[in-house]
Design a protein around this motif. Structure first.
Motif, mmCIF file in Angstrom:
data_model
loop_
_atom_site.group_PDB
_atom_site.id
_atom_site.type_symbol
_atom_site.label_atom_id
_atom_site.label_comp_id
_atom_site.label_asym_id
_atom_site.label_seq_id
_atom_site.Cartn_x
_atom_site.Cartn_y
_atom_site.Cartn_z
ATOM 1 N N VAL A 127 0.842 -1.203 0.000
ATOM 2 C CA VAL A 127 0.000 0.000 0.000
ATOM 3 C C VAL A 127 0.870 1.244 0.000
ATOM 4 O O VAL A 127 0.617 2.217 -0.732
ATOM 5 C CB VAL A 127 -0.949 -0.002 1.212
ATOM 6 N N ASN A 128 1.933 1.221 0.816
ATOM 7 C CA ASN A 128 2.847 2.374 0.844
ATOM 8 C C ASN A 128 3.536 2.570 -0.499
ATOM 9 O O ASN A 128 3.706 3.713 -0.967
ATOM 10 C CB ASN A 128 3.900 2.174 1.939
ATOM 11 N N ASP A 129 3.932 1.473 -1.136
ATOM 12 C CA ASP A 129 4.572 1.579 -2.448
ATOM 13 C C ASP A 129 3.602 2.166 -3.479
ATOM 14 O O ASP A 129 3.990 2.999 -4.324
ATOM 15 C CB ASP A 129 5.058 0.206 -2.915
ATOM 16 N N ILE A 157 4.038 5.627 -5.701
ATOM 17 C CA ILE A 157 3.919 5.644 -7.162
ATOM 18 C C ILE A 157 2.872 6.664 -7.609
ATOM 19 O O ILE A 157 3.061 7.389 -8.599
ATOM 20 C CB ILE A 157 3.570 4.231 -7.678
ATOM 21 N N LEU A 158 1.760 6.735 -6.874
ATOM 22 C CA LEU A 158 0.718 7.725 -7.215
ATOM 23 C C LEU A 158 1.215 9.153 -7.056
ATOM 24 O O LEU A 158 0.791 10.050 -7.793
ATOM 25 C CB LEU A 158 -0.518 7.505 -6.339
ATOM 26 N N ALA A 202 -6.229 1.699 6.261
ATOM 27 C CA ALA A 202 -5.510 0.473 5.879
ATOM 28 C C ALA A 202 -5.676 -0.514 7.030
ATOM 29 O O ALA A 202 -5.250 -0.253 8.156
ATOM 30 C CB ALA A 202 -4.042 0.764 5.611
ATOM 31 N N ALA A 203 -6.317 -1.639 6.753
ATOM 32 C CA ALA A 203 -6.598 -2.624 7.809
ATOM 33 C C ALA A 203 -6.569 -4.019 7.217
ATOM 34 O O ALA A 203 -6.890 -4.227 6.042
ATOM 35 C CB ALA A 203 -7.956 -2.339 8.438
ATOM 36 N N VAL A 231 -5.483 -9.983 3.889
ATOM 37 C CA VAL A 231 -4.934 -8.936 3.001
ATOM 38 C C VAL A 231 -5.241 -7.573 3.626
ATOM 39 O O VAL A 231 -5.971 -7.469 4.625
ATOM 40 C CB VAL A 231 -5.537 -9.039 1.587
ATOM 41 N N VAL A 232 -4.681 -6.551 3.030
ATOM 42 C CA VAL A 232 -4.879 -5.178 3.537
ATOM 43 C C VAL A 232 -5.933 -4.477 2.676
ATOM 44 O O VAL A 232 -5.767 -4.372 1.450
ATOM 45 C CB VAL A 232 -3.558 -4.391 3.528
#
Length: 258
Positions: A166-168, A172-173, A189-190, A214-215
């Motif tokens: 998610v951080n990656d 990128i965004l 994010a959970a 999964v997140v």
């Protein structure tokens, strides 16, 4: 004898009387230098003549000036009419320019969804899935005031294999030309159970298989308020040919600066 009769009275001065002027007043002309007399006569005769000539000349000038003033007043009225027409044309031109500029401003703020979705497809990692993409309205910095970014923003929700993924995806965004990097952030994010298709989580002997976790994430970002005319290269890369052609046409006509 002869006697002498002599009248001595006639010889006396008192006896001689001045002859009476029965014809009127006797004129006695001066004698000597007559220059002053002639000068006075010339002044007496010439001064009225000069005054008459001067008065006639002034009257002619007054008539001439009155005619000139009348022409100037007529010319001034004509010029006032022309100035009024020019001001009217200027006002109409300014109104048209304002409307054109407003239309160009709106047109220059267009963000084609096809280009933005293609940009997301090019950037999403293989370990991240997108479930929904929702456009959010612009948020005003101060209540009651218009937003500084009328384009609004995006809210992206989906699943990722891990928090690092998610951080990656967020990093990128933030490199996208269509989004503001400073206003891109992770809202939620959970860890959740991975969704499985019906019947997949149950074995043949009835044992329930627990799905992996999964997140589930939600990322929010504001659209970039850079004019579309400054993103021509990026739009061309994403295949937005129609918008790029219209922008280039307006640049050639001078409506949009290059």
């Amino acid at each position: 004898m002869y006697s002498l009769d002599v009248n001595f009275l006639k010889d006396r001065p008192a006896y001689h009387k001045k002859p009476e002027n029965k014809g009127g007043i006797a004129l006695k002309f001066p004698t000597g230098d007559l220059t002053l007399l002639y000068a006075g006569v010339a002044v007496g005769v010439g001064l009225p003549a000069l005054l008459g000539v001067g008065l006639w000349f002034l009257q002619g000038k007054i008539v001439e000036l009155e005619g000139t003033i009348a022409q100037l007043e007529q010319e001034g009225q004509r010029l006032d009419t022309e100035i009024g027409n020019i001001n009217k044309i200027k006002a109409e031109t300014s109104a048209i320019k304002g409307e054109t500029q407003a239309l160009v401003t709106v047109f220059d703020q267009i963000r084609p969804w096809s280009a933005m979705l293609q940009d997301l497809r090019d950037r999403i990692p293989a370990t991240v899935q997108i479930e929904t993409i929702k456009q959010i309205p612009p948020i005003a910095a101060t209540p009651g005031q218009p937003s500084n970014n009328p384009a609004g923003g995006l809210e992206i929700s989906g699943l990722a294999r891990s928090f690092n993924d998610v951080n990656d995806f967020l990093l990128i965004l933030q490199q996208s030309q269509f989004l503001k990097s400073t206003e891109s952030r992770i809202l939620t994010a959970a860890l959740v159970d991975a969704p499985l298709s019906p019947g997949v989580g149950q074995s043949s002997n009835g044992v329930i298989i627990k799905p992996p976790q999964v997140v589930k994430y939600t990322i929010q970002s504001s659209m970039n308020d850079v004019p579309a005319s400054e993103l021509i290269r990026e739009l061309e890369k994403k295949g937005t040919v129609g918008l790029v052609a219209r922008i280039r046409s307006m640049q050639q006509t001078g409506v949009i600066s290059k």
